[in-house]
Design a protein around this motif. Structure first.
Motif, PDB file in Angstrom:
ATOM      1  N   PRO A 181       0.816  -1.216   0.000  1.00 12.63           N
ATOM      2  CA  PRO A 181       0.000   0.000   0.000  1.00 12.63           C
ATOM      3  C   PRO A 181       0.850   1.267   0.000  1.00 12.63           C
ATOM      4  N   ALA A 182       0.270   2.343  -0.509  1.00 16.53           N
ATOM      5  CA  ALA A 182       0.928   3.647  -0.470  1.00 16.53           C
ATOM      6  C   ALA A 182       0.966   4.137   0.969  1.00 16.53           C
ATOM      7  N   ILE A 183       2.145   4.497   1.437  1.00 16.30           N
ATOM      8  CA  ILE A 183       2.326   4.963   2.809  1.00 16.30           C
ATOM      9  C   ILE A 183       2.756   6.424   2.782  1.00 16.30           C
ATOM     10  N   ASP A 184       2.007   7.265   3.462  1.00 15.51           N
ATOM     11  CA  ASP A 184       2.347   8.679   3.604  1.00 15.51           C
ATOM     12  C   ASP A 184       3.634   8.784   4.432  1.00 15.51           C
ATOM     13  N   LEU A 185       4.595   9.606   3.994  1.00 17.95           N
ATOM     14  CA  LEU A 185       5.851   9.711   4.728  1.00 17.95           C
ATOM     15  C   LEU A 185       5.711  10.408   6.075  1.00 17.95           C
ATOM     16  N   GLY A 186       4.543  10.944   6.375  1.00 20.41           N
ATOM     17  CA  GLY A 186       4.307  11.482   7.706  1.00 20.41           C
ATOM     18  C   GLY A 186       4.599  12.964   7.812  1.00 20.41           C
ATOM     19  N   ASN A 187       4.168  13.552   8.948  1.00 21.32           N
ATOM     20  CA  ASN A 187       4.247  15.012   9.074  1.00 21.32           C
ATOM     21  C   ASN A 187       5.651  15.542   9.328  1.00 21.32           C
ATOM     22  N   GLN A 188       6.639  14.678   9.488  1.00 17.79           N
ATOM     23  CA  GLN A 188       8.017  15.157   9.517  1.00 17.79           C
ATOM     24  C   GLN A 188       8.430  15.675   8.153  1.00 17.79           C
TER      25      GLN A 188
END
Length: 242
Positions: A181-188
Motif C-alpha cells: 500500500p501507499a504509505i504517507d511519509l508522515g508530518n516530519q
C-alpha cells in the motif's frame, strides 16, 4: 531524522527558487536548478567535490546540459525513442540497477494519469505494465518516482483526494513481488506546503526532496518559492511494515 534546509546560502537561498538536489553515482558532483532574481530563466548549476571540499556552484552552459545528464542516466529522448515507448507520452522516469524503467504519464489539466513500468529482459524492454492500484489510486498528479536500485521500495508524490498540494509516498515490495500500500511519509516530511521530487542519494544515506509553496500576487498571478531539503534515509526503515 528531521528534515533540514540543504546548504543554506550556498544551494538554498531566499532570493531564488531552487530545485531538489541530484548527486552523481560517485557522490562527487551534484546539480540543482535555480531561477528568479537575476536569473530570468531556469539555470542548471553544478558543484564538484575536489581536494576535500565542494566547489562553488557554477552554471552549466545550455549546450552541455544534455551531455552532462546522460553521463548519469539515459535521457528522456533516448527512452522515448525505444520500443515499446514510442507512442507513450512519458513525462519522467526512474531506473533500477537491473534496468527496469518506472515512468509516469500525466494530464496537467485534470491531474489524471498513472505510473507504469517496463523490465529490461534479454536485451530489450518488455511491454509496459501499469502499476497496481496501491500506487495509481494514491491521488491526482502522480509524479516524480524514485525507485531504489534493488527495487525494494518506490517513492513518488501525489495530491491526496480533496487536497491541493502534493505529498510524498512510499510503497515497499512484498514477498510475492507485488507492491504494498501507499504509505504517507508522515508530518516530519509532508506539510501543508508542496513536497515533491524525492530521491535518495546513490550511497543510500540521505533522502532529498523539494519543499515549497505557491504565492499569489495582487494582480492574481502566482509564483513559487521553495528549496531542497534533506533527511537521514533511515527514515525509510521507520515506515517499512513489520
Amino acid at each position: 531524522m528531521t528534515p533540514k534546509l540543504f546548504a543554506p546560502g550556498i544551494v538554498s537561498t531566499e532570493a531564488h527558487l531552487e530545485s531538489a538536489v541530484m548527486f552523481s553515482p560517485d557522490m562527487k558532483e551534484l546539480t540543482f536548478t535555480r531561477q528568479g532574481g537575476e536569473y530570468k530563466k531556469t539555470e542548471l548549476f553544478a558543484m564538484q567535490y575536489q581536494n576535500n571540499h565542494w566547489s562553488k556552484p557554477t552554471i552549466l552552459p545550455v549546450d552541455d546540459i544534455n551531455a552532462y545528464r546522460e553521463r548519469f542516466k539515459p535521457s528522456l529522448l533516448e527512452i522515448k525513442s525505444q520500443e515499446p515507448f514510442k507512442d507513450i507520452p512519458i513525462i519522467g522516469f526512474t531506473v533500477s540497477s537491473s534496468g527496469t524503467i518506472y515512468f509516469y504519464v500525466l494530464d496537467f489539466n485534470d491531474g489524471s494519469g498513472h505510473m507504469s513500468y517496463s523490465r529490461f529482459v534479454n536485451g530489450k524492454y518488455e511491454t509496459p505494465q501499469k502499476m497496481n492500484e496501491s500506487i495509481n489510486s494514491s491521488g491526482k498528479y502522480i509524479a516524480h518516482p524514485f525507485v531504489s536500485p534493488d527495487e525494494s521500495y518506490i517513492l513518488w508524490d501525489a495530491e491526496k483526494e480533496g487536497e491541493a498540494t502534493p505529498d510524498i509516498f512510499i510503497s515497499f515490495r512484498q514477498p510475492d513481488g507485488s507492491w504494498g500500500p501507499a504509505i504517507d511519509l508522515g508530518n516530519q516530511i509532508n506539510t501543508p506546503a508542496y513536497e515533491q521530487h524525492v530521491n535518495v542519494t546513490p550511497d543510500g544515506k540521505y533522502l532529498f526532496f523539494w519543499r515549497g509553496d505557491r504565492k499569489v500576487k495582487e494582480d492574481g498571478s502566482s509564483y513559487f518559492i521553495g528549496s531542497p531539503y534533506w533527511v537521514d534515509a533511515k527514515i525509510i526503515e521507520t515506515l517499512r511494515p513489520q
